[in-house]
Design an enzyme around this catalytic site. Structure first.
Site, PDB file in Angstrom:
ATOM      1  CB  THR A  39     -17.657  -5.926 -31.925  1.00 37.47           C
ATOM      2  OG1 THR A  39     -16.457  -6.658 -32.119  1.00 37.47           O
ATOM      3  CG2 THR A  39     -17.562  -5.252 -30.554  1.00 37.47           C
ATOM      4  CG  ASP A  40     -15.834 -11.038 -32.747  1.00 39.84           C
ATOM      5  OD1 ASP A  40     -15.346  -9.892 -32.678  1.00 39.84           O
ATOM      6  OD2 ASP A  40     -15.387 -11.911 -33.507  1.00 39.84           O
ATOM      7  CD  GLU A  41     -12.289  -6.280 -31.390  1.00 37.62           C
ATOM      8  OE1 GLU A  41     -11.820  -5.553 -30.506  1.00 37.62           O
ATOM      9  OE2 GLU A  41     -11.944  -6.229 -32.584  1.00 37.62           O
ATOM     10  CE1 TYR A  70     -15.242  -0.740 -31.585  1.00 34.80           C
ATOM     11  CE2 TYR A  70     -14.229  -2.918 -31.408  1.00 34.80           C
ATOM     12  CZ  TYR A  70     -15.214  -2.088 -31.919  1.00 34.80           C
ATOM     13  OH  TYR A  70     -16.184  -2.597 -32.751  1.00 34.80           O
ATOM     14  CE  LYS A  78     -19.900  -1.630 -30.891  1.00 34.49           C
ATOM     15  NZ  LYS A  78     -20.782  -0.791 -31.757  1.00 34.49           N
TER      16      LYS A  78
HETATM   17  P1  NAD Z   1     -16.537   2.782 -39.371  1.00 35.51           P
HETATM   18  O1  NAD Z   1     -15.512   3.346 -38.439  1.00 35.51           O
HETATM   19  O2  NAD Z   1     -16.148   2.452 -40.768  1.00 35.51           O
HETATM   20  O3  NAD Z   1     -17.791   3.747 -39.460  1.00 35.51           O
HETATM   21  C1  NAD Z   1     -18.321   4.405 -38.344  1.00 35.51           C
HETATM   22  C2  NAD Z   1     -19.277   5.477 -38.842  1.00 35.51           C
HETATM   23  O4  NAD Z   1     -19.862   6.123 -37.688  1.00 35.51           O
HETATM   24  C3  NAD Z   1     -18.595   6.580 -39.656  1.00 35.51           C
HETATM   25  O5  NAD Z   1     -19.355   6.902 -40.785  1.00 35.51           O
HETATM   26  C4  NAD Z   1     -18.513   7.761 -38.695  1.00 35.51           C
HETATM   27  O6  NAD Z   1     -18.554   9.034 -39.338  1.00 35.51           O
HETATM   28  C5  NAD Z   1     -19.778   7.523 -37.860  1.00 35.51           C
HETATM   29  N1  NAD Z   1     -19.686   8.146 -36.523  1.00 35.51           N
HETATM   30  C6  NAD Z   1     -18.652   8.050 -35.658  1.00 35.51           C
HETATM   31  N2  NAD Z   1     -18.916   8.789 -34.554  1.00 35.51           N
HETATM   32  C7  NAD Z   1     -20.156   9.334 -34.739  1.00 35.51           C
HETATM   33  C8  NAD Z   1     -20.978  10.169 -33.951  1.00 35.51           C
HETATM   34  N3  NAD Z   1     -20.585  10.613 -32.748  1.00 35.51           N
HETATM   35  N4  NAD Z   1     -22.196  10.521 -34.438  1.00 35.51           N
HETATM   36  C9  NAD Z   1     -22.607  10.073 -35.659  1.00 35.51           C
HETATM   37  N5  NAD Z   1     -21.854   9.305 -36.452  1.00 35.51           N
HETATM   38  C10 NAD Z   1     -20.637   8.933 -35.992  1.00 35.51           C
HETATM   39  O7  NAD Z   1     -17.100   1.496 -38.616  1.00 35.51           O
HETATM   40  P2  NAD Z   1     -17.581   0.105 -39.216  1.00 35.51           P
HETATM   41  O8  NAD Z   1     -16.401  -0.782 -39.360  1.00 35.51           O
HETATM   42  O9  NAD Z   1     -18.466   0.361 -40.367  1.00 35.51           O
HETATM   43  O10 NAD Z   1     -18.438  -0.443 -37.978  1.00 35.51           O
HETATM   44  C11 NAD Z   1     -19.818  -0.107 -37.842  1.00 35.51           C
HETATM   45  C12 NAD Z   1     -20.354  -0.722 -36.573  1.00 35.51           C
HETATM   46  O11 NAD Z   1     -20.187  -2.136 -36.624  1.00 35.51           O
HETATM   47  C13 NAD Z   1     -19.647  -0.273 -35.295  1.00 35.51           C
HETATM   48  O12 NAD Z   1     -20.597  -0.133 -34.282  1.00 35.51           O
HETATM   49  C14 NAD Z   1     -18.673  -1.414 -34.985  1.00 35.51           C
HETATM   50  O13 NAD Z   1     -18.432  -1.494 -33.601  1.00 35.51           O
HETATM   51  C15 NAD Z   1     -19.477  -2.602 -35.479  1.00 35.51           C
HETATM   52  N6  NAD Z   1     -18.690  -3.761 -35.938  1.00 35.51           N
HETATM   53  C16 NAD Z   1     -17.675  -3.607 -36.828  1.00 35.51           C
HETATM   54  C17 NAD Z   1     -16.992  -4.737 -37.300  1.00 35.51           C
HETATM   55  C18 NAD Z   1     -15.874  -4.620 -38.318  1.00 35.51           C
HETATM   56  O14 NAD Z   1     -15.209  -5.617 -38.604  1.00 35.51           O
HETATM   57  N7  NAD Z   1     -15.624  -3.468 -38.905  1.00 35.51           N
HETATM   58  C19 NAD Z   1     -17.349  -6.005 -36.842  1.00 35.51           C
HETATM   59  C20 NAD Z   1     -18.392  -6.128 -35.905  1.00 35.51           C
HETATM   60  C21 NAD Z   1     -19.072  -4.994 -35.483  1.00 35.51           C
HETATM   61  O1  DAU Z   2     -13.941  -8.618 -34.382  1.00 37.05           O
HETATM   62  C1  DAU Z   2     -14.688  -7.516 -34.806  1.00 37.05           C
HETATM   63  C2  DAU Z   2     -13.812  -6.281 -34.819  1.00 37.05           C
HETATM   64  O2  DAU Z   2     -12.915  -6.430 -35.909  1.00 37.05           O
HETATM   65  C3  DAU Z   2     -14.605  -4.989 -34.937  1.00 37.05           C
HETATM   66  O3  DAU Z   2     -15.414  -4.831 -33.799  1.00 37.05           O
HETATM   67  C4  DAU Z   2     -13.673  -3.789 -35.073  1.00 37.05           C
HETATM   68  O4  DAU Z   2     -14.424  -2.605 -35.291  1.00 37.05           O
HETATM   69  C5  DAU Z   2     -12.758  -4.029 -36.261  1.00 37.05           C
HETATM   70  O5  DAU Z   2     -11.828  -2.968 -36.355  1.00 37.05           O
HETATM   71  C6  DAU Z   2     -12.025  -5.359 -36.124  1.00 37.05           C
HETATM   72  O6  DAU Z   2     -11.065  -5.316 -35.050  1.00 37.05           O
HETATM   73  P1  DAU Z   2      -9.577  -5.935 -35.184  1.00 37.05           P
HETATM   74  O7  DAU Z   2      -8.708  -5.257 -34.219  1.00 37.05           O
HETATM   75  O8  DAU Z   2      -9.632  -7.424 -35.176  1.00 37.05           O
HETATM   76  O9  DAU Z   2      -9.262  -5.485 -36.713  1.00 37.05           O
HETATM   77  P2  DAU Z   2      -7.937  -4.873 -37.407  1.00 37.05           P
HETATM   78  O10 DAU Z   2      -8.203  -4.857 -38.879  1.00 37.05           O
HETATM   79  O11 DAU Z   2      -7.494  -3.614 -36.762  1.00 37.05           O
HETATM   80  O12 DAU Z   2      -6.853  -5.984 -37.101  1.00 37.05           O
HETATM   81  C7  DAU Z   2      -7.031  -7.335 -37.502  1.00 37.05           C
HETATM   82  C8  DAU Z   2      -5.836  -8.131 -37.006  1.00 37.05           C
HETATM   83  O13 DAU Z   2      -4.665  -7.717 -37.737  1.00 37.05           O
HETATM   84  C9  DAU Z   2      -5.498  -7.891 -35.543  1.00 37.05           C
HETATM   85  O14 DAU Z   2      -5.036  -9.100 -34.965  1.00 37.05           O
HETATM   86  C10 DAU Z   2      -4.379  -6.872 -35.581  1.00 37.05           C
HETATM   87  C11 DAU Z   2      -3.642  -7.208 -36.874  1.00 37.05           C
HETATM   88  N1  DAU Z   2      -2.997  -6.063 -37.586  1.00 37.05           N
HETATM   89  C12 DAU Z   2      -3.750  -4.973 -37.845  1.00 37.05           C
HETATM   90  C13 DAU Z   2      -3.218  -3.888 -38.520  1.00 37.05           C
HETATM   91  C14 DAU Z   2      -4.036  -2.658 -38.805  1.00 37.05           C
HETATM   92  C15 DAU Z   2      -1.685  -6.162 -38.023  1.00 37.05           C
HETATM   93  O15 DAU Z   2      -1.015  -7.195 -37.796  1.00 37.05           O
HETATM   94  N2  DAU Z   2      -1.156  -5.102 -38.687  1.00 37.05           N
HETATM   95  C16 DAU Z   2      -1.846  -3.958 -38.939  1.00 37.05           C
HETATM   96  O16 DAU Z   2      -1.255  -3.002 -39.539  1.00 37.05           O
END
Ligand code: NAD
Ligand code: DAU
Length: 360
Positions: free
Chosen positions: A136-138, A162, A166
């Site tokens: 992630t970019d975080e 988180y 990561k």
């Molecule tokens: P998600 O939470 O939707 O899915 C995570 C999956 O991992 C689920 O299916 C869960 O059952 C599985 N999992 C969790 N713990 C586990 C374990 N101990 N063993 C096996 N499986 C397990 O997450 P996502 O949003 O699809 O993100 C996927 C990946 O991409 C993550 O590594 C996250 O850090 C990264 N990522 C997410 C975003 C985003 O915006 N969602 C952006 C950049 C990177």
């Molecule tokens: O940048 C990549 C990341 O983006 C991933 O690594 C994470 O897995 C993914 O969850 C996401 O993180 P964020 O914290 O940016 O996403 P989230 O959807 O939780 O929140 C997006 C923005 O919206 C953040 O500034 C918080 C705000 N927010 C979120 C929720 C759930 C609100 O204002 N209200 C809300 O109810």
């Protein structure tokens, strides 16, 4: 036929990636999906491909060394694409330990099992084996409102449990590449949105609440900025990095699509009104009055913005889906999958929502 081991394939991005890969390669690849099915894992996301002969689901925890080693022993894995993680920042603030366990220990187990399966007696690795760590970019921390981008060279400065977990997982992958010349890549991607996203995250939560006339919780002043990427573009980037990227390199993935959270909410409300027919009773519920400013997230990162220069120059990847188009496709998907939303928001989700938002 090349065999992929995908971890976390029942989650949001993992399931979109599996769909993308079968659309692209059809029967030319085999995919083994390993997922522990936590609250975020949902086999409904893969219903349409579950009967394919070249697809296998295995329920296992990535921290379970024996289970993961067994999968490598029984299958000649060519590619690992490692998505499995705890992924929600708010949950990490409430309960950090499970993030350390899954994201750090789980990645260590995945690396070790892949290394054991792929290493030759002289310490080199079998040809054409590759591990891609999805990050992630975080990990880069928080940018100022008025400038700067995350490059691959930006120092790590994670600020939430988180992102710290990561960052720890990324460091382990880097250590394996430096120490053993382990054949891997890391991708650091910005915020994804699209089909199958669990409604704890901003975009699906706002769509779901707005359609029910429920409050739309905005943390803080609503002006935090995220760089939004349609999930299919991320899936494509992962595949391209694994096939065209230079081994041992990190690639940042993002869309140059920065938006404040409050802008996102207004776009969703406008798009819902455009797309819902007048005859649909939900149209009357979609309303700006639902916007409710609530207590800010602790340590809330102000702005994320990726500079995708390296992936564009070296690999030729560029985001293809404009936000307006991506958000319409996402909303259309949610319209067509009301049962999916009902199923994931019944039961435990209600308790989660109550705990997370009651006192905000
Ligand atoms: P998600 O939470 O939707 O899915 C995570 C999956 O991992 C689920 O299916 C869960 O059952 C599985 N999992 C969790 N713990 C586990 C374990 N101990 N063993 C096996 N499986 C397990 O997450 P996502 O949003 O699809 O993100 C996927 C990946 O991409 C993550 O590594 C996250 O850090 C990264 N990522 C997410 C975003 C985003 O915006 N969602 C952006 C950049 C990177
Ligand atoms: O940048 C990549 C990341 O983006 C991933 O690594 C994470 O897995 C993914 O969850 C996401 O993180 P964020 O914290 O940016 O996403 P989230 O959807 O939780 O929140 C997006 C923005 O919206 C953040 O500034 C918080 C705000 N927010 C979120 C929720 C759930 C609100 O204002 N209200 C809300 O109810």
């Amino acid at each position: 036929m090349r065999t992929y081991l995908v971890t976390g394939g029942a989650g949001f991005i993992g399931s979109n990636y599996i769909h993308y890969m079968f659309r692209k390669y059809d029967t030319d690849i085999r995919i083994i999906n390993v997922d522990a099915l936590t609250y975020a894992g949902n086999l409904e996301n893969l219903k349409d491909i579950e009967d394919r002969e070249n697809y296998t689901f295995i329920k296992a925890d990535i921290c379970d060394k024996d289970a993961i080693a067994g999968i490598f022993a029984e299958n000649d894995i060519d590619r690992v694409v490692h998505f499995a993680a705890e992924s929600h920042v708010d949950r990490s603030i409430k309960d950090p330990e499970v993030f350390v366990r899954t994201n750090v220990l789980g990645t260590a187990v995945m690396l070790n099992c892949a290394k054991a399966a792929w290493e030759l007696p002289d310490g080199s690795f079998r040809a054409d084996k590759k591990f891609l760590h999805v990050s992630t970019d975080e990990v880069y921390g928080s940018l100022e409102e008025d400038g700067g981008y995350f490059y691959e060279t930006t120092p790590y400065a994670p600020r939430s449990p988180y992102s710290a977990s990561k960052a720890g997982s990324d460091m382990l992958v880097k250590a394996y590449m430096d120490t053993y010349k382990f054949p891997a890549n890391i991708t650091n991607c910005s915020n994804n949105y699209g089909p199958y996203q669990f409604p704890e995250k901003l975009i699906p939560l706002i769509i779901n609440n707005a359609l029910q006339g429920k409050k739309l919780p905005v943390y803080g002043d609503g002006r935090n900025v995220r760089d939004w990427l349609y999930v299919e573009d991320h899936a494509k980037a992962i595949d391209m990095v694994q096939e065209k990227g230079r081994l041992f390199e990190t690639y940042n993935v993002g869309g140059h699509n920065e938006k404040q959270n409050i802008e996102i909410i207004h776009i969703i409300l406008d798009t819902l009104r455009e797309m819902l027919p007048d005859s649909d009773p939900r149209k009357a519920l979609v309303n700006e009055d639902l916007i409710t400013y609530v207590e800010d997230r602790k340590g809330h990162d102000r702005r994320y913005a990726i500079a995708p220069d390296k992936i564009r120059a070296e690999i030729g990847w560029e985001p293809e889906t404009m936000f307006k188009e991506g958000i319409r496709r996402t909303i259309q998907w949610f319209f067509e999958h009301e049962d999916w939303m009902r199923n994931v928001t019944s039961g435990d989700y209600q308790k989660y929502y109550e705990d997370m938002y009651r006192n905000r």
